[in-house]
Design a protein around this motif. Sequence first.
Motif, PDB file in Angstrom:
ATOM      1  N   SER A 240       3.583   2.189  -0.301  1.00 50.49           N
ATOM      2  CA  SER A 240       4.396   1.001  -0.068  1.00 50.49           C
ATOM      3  C   SER A 240       5.851   1.433   0.007  1.00 50.49           C
ATOM      4  O   SER A 240       6.246   2.413  -0.615  1.00 50.49           O
ATOM      5  N   ASN A 241       6.618   0.730   0.796  1.00 51.56           N
ATOM      6  CA  ASN A 241       8.027   1.085   0.942  1.00 51.56           C
ATOM      7  C   ASN A 241       8.906   0.095   0.213  1.00 51.56           C
ATOM      8  O   ASN A 241       8.631  -1.097   0.212  1.00 51.56           O
ATOM      9  N   PRO A 242       9.979   0.603  -0.386  1.00 52.81           N
ATOM     10  CA  PRO A 242      10.852  -0.275  -1.175  1.00 52.81           C
ATOM     11  C   PRO A 242      11.327  -1.507  -0.410  1.00 52.81           C
ATOM     12  O   PRO A 242      11.413  -2.590  -0.962  1.00 52.81           O
ATOM     13  N   TRP A 243      11.602  -1.355   0.912  1.00 55.11           N
ATOM     14  CA  TRP A 243      12.224  -2.489   1.609  1.00 55.11           C
ATOM     15  C   TRP A 243      11.263  -3.628   1.927  1.00 55.11           C
ATOM     16  O   TRP A 243      11.695  -4.687   2.348  1.00 55.11           O
ATOM     17  N   ASP A 244       9.976  -3.414   1.800  1.00 54.45           N
ATOM     18  CA  ASP A 244       9.044  -4.519   2.035  1.00 54.45           C
ATOM     19  C   ASP A 244       8.365  -4.975   0.753  1.00 54.45           C
ATOM     20  O   ASP A 244       7.378  -5.700   0.789  1.00 54.45           O
ATOM     21  N   PHE A 245       8.891  -4.529  -0.375  1.00 50.85           N
ATOM     22  CA  PHE A 245       8.270  -4.877  -1.653  1.00 50.85           C
ATOM     23  C   PHE A 245       8.843  -6.221  -2.103  1.00 50.85           C
ATOM     24  O   PHE A 245       9.826  -6.298  -2.834  1.00 50.85           O
ATOM     25  N   SER A 246       8.225  -7.300  -1.649  1.00 54.18           N
ATOM     26  CA  SER A 246       8.810  -8.634  -1.836  1.00 54.18           C
ATOM     27  C   SER A 246       8.534  -9.207  -3.231  1.00 54.18           C
ATOM     28  O   SER A 246       7.644  -8.737  -3.950  1.00 54.18           O
ATOM     29  N   SER A 247       9.271 -10.258  -3.572  1.00 49.27           N
ATOM     30  CA  SER A 247       9.053 -10.917  -4.871  1.00 49.27           C
ATOM     31  C   SER A 247       7.660 -11.540  -4.916  1.00 49.27           C
ATOM     32  O   SER A 247       7.012 -11.590  -5.963  1.00 49.27           O
ATOM     33  N   GLU A 248       7.208 -11.992  -3.734  1.00 50.09           N
ATOM     34  CA  GLU A 248       5.865 -12.567  -3.643  1.00 50.09           C
ATOM     35  C   GLU A 248       4.810 -11.519  -4.051  1.00 50.09           C
ATOM     36  O   GLU A 248       3.872 -11.816  -4.787  1.00 50.09           O
ATOM     37  N   LEU A 249       5.020 -10.288  -3.575  1.00 48.51           N
ATOM     38  CA  LEU A 249       4.092  -9.209  -3.911  1.00 48.51           C
ATOM     39  C   LEU A 249       4.137  -8.909  -5.412  1.00 48.51           C
ATOM     40  O   LEU A 249       3.096  -8.740  -6.059  1.00 48.51           O
ATOM     41  N   ILE A 250       5.345  -8.884  -5.948  1.00 56.22           N
ATOM     42  CA  ILE A 250       5.488  -8.609  -7.386  1.00 56.22           C
ATOM     43  C   ILE A 250       4.753  -9.693  -8.194  1.00 56.22           C
ATOM     44  O   ILE A 250       4.060  -9.396  -9.170  1.00 56.22           O
TER      45      ILE A 250
END
Length: 377
Positions: A240-250
Amino acid sequence: MKYHIVVFGCAANVADGKRIETYYEDQGHIKSSSIEKADEVIVVTCMIRESAEARVYGLVRNLGKKRRTLPRIIITGCMAGMIVRDTTGKLLKRIKKRIPTVEFIPVEELGLPEAGIHKNETHALVHISNGCNNFCTYCVVPYARGKEISRPYEEIIKECQDAIAHGIQTITLVGQNVNSYGSDLLNNAECKMQNGELVKSKYITYVKHLGKMRIPTLFPHLLKEVSELPGLVSVDFISSNPWDFSSELIDVIASHETVSRQIHLPVQSGDDEVLKRMNRWYTRNEYMDLIAIIREKVSGVSFSTDIIVGFPGETKEQFENTVDLCKKVGFVKAYVAIYSDRPMTVAHKTLGDDIPFAEKKRRWKVLEELIYKGNKK
Ligand code: SAH
Ligand code: SF4
Ligand code: F3S
């Protein structure tokens, strides 16, 4: 016909290897007990670093030494992928000189089934997308695997369900940038370009993430659905890449215990200037903030990472920024790679390869020791 498959490289290749196996088995061919006895050898190649490429040459050369007559050797995977995308033809010429007796067939042309075999195992790799649109300046993957194409959502769920029915307990979702999964599906379905601007449909709104406007992705939904499949013990994902790691995913990770608490989040460098020249879309602070947010929301989380040392122009001070970031994050694991100048990449064409090997090796050792010591604590 007896076949033998050799897989080099990352999880994407391992998953492709399984699909190749399924294909050969479906055709009634027999898995050879050794490479020496095979009529056909399929090599799933990796081109990420020069050393990976050299392994392919070594394998073919050794086969020639061991056998009087060579089997049919099919070179597939990332070497074949790069060859078909190199419009200059230079790469094929260079590789042919090293291994003249082989055939090159890109994975897409093998006619493989979408899902691989998941039998007599407890862990399955399930690919969710292929290719990459990011063009980090050092990396061959966009040339080796083409643009990112997401696998249909339902097909992934079905493969996971079938795998669980065959006794699989843990699943790793595989892609070069898993958390952008589905942005192409959404983009095709719901957005179009008009006068150079992307027009949103009524369903899609852009999200701002790490300072960039991104099309939202389906990965949080996919991860949620997979993690809720009955019978599944654990699910994780790479990369996974940092720039697509969304709050929704978290939020999905935080609220689903079946999602692994060890997250692989490649940083590559802890220095802003190097990150910029690598064409990574985040700053050191943004990466650190992301780590802090994930830590706050997901209890018991730990991080692993990928780092490149000796990127063109990386000064000792810039390298020290990476060391410092590693100390601050406390990665439980890190794949530290010595920079390798690769054909077709932007770095190869514009940046050169100016850090002496001994210095690259020193930097590699510093990080290995740091992270290894951290592990022992
Ligand atoms: N998609 C993943 C990584 C895929 S490649 C990501 O963006 O993080 C796996 C790793 O190989 C990369 O993370 C990087 O650390 C390393 N790598 C890629 N190209 C390289 C090169 N030219 N030299 C050295 N390491 C490289
Ligand atoms: Fe390579 Fe960057 Fe794509 Fe990862 S995100 S595969 S490092 S181009
Ligand atoms: Fe190597 Fe291709 Fe994976 S170049 S790292 S096998 S995507």
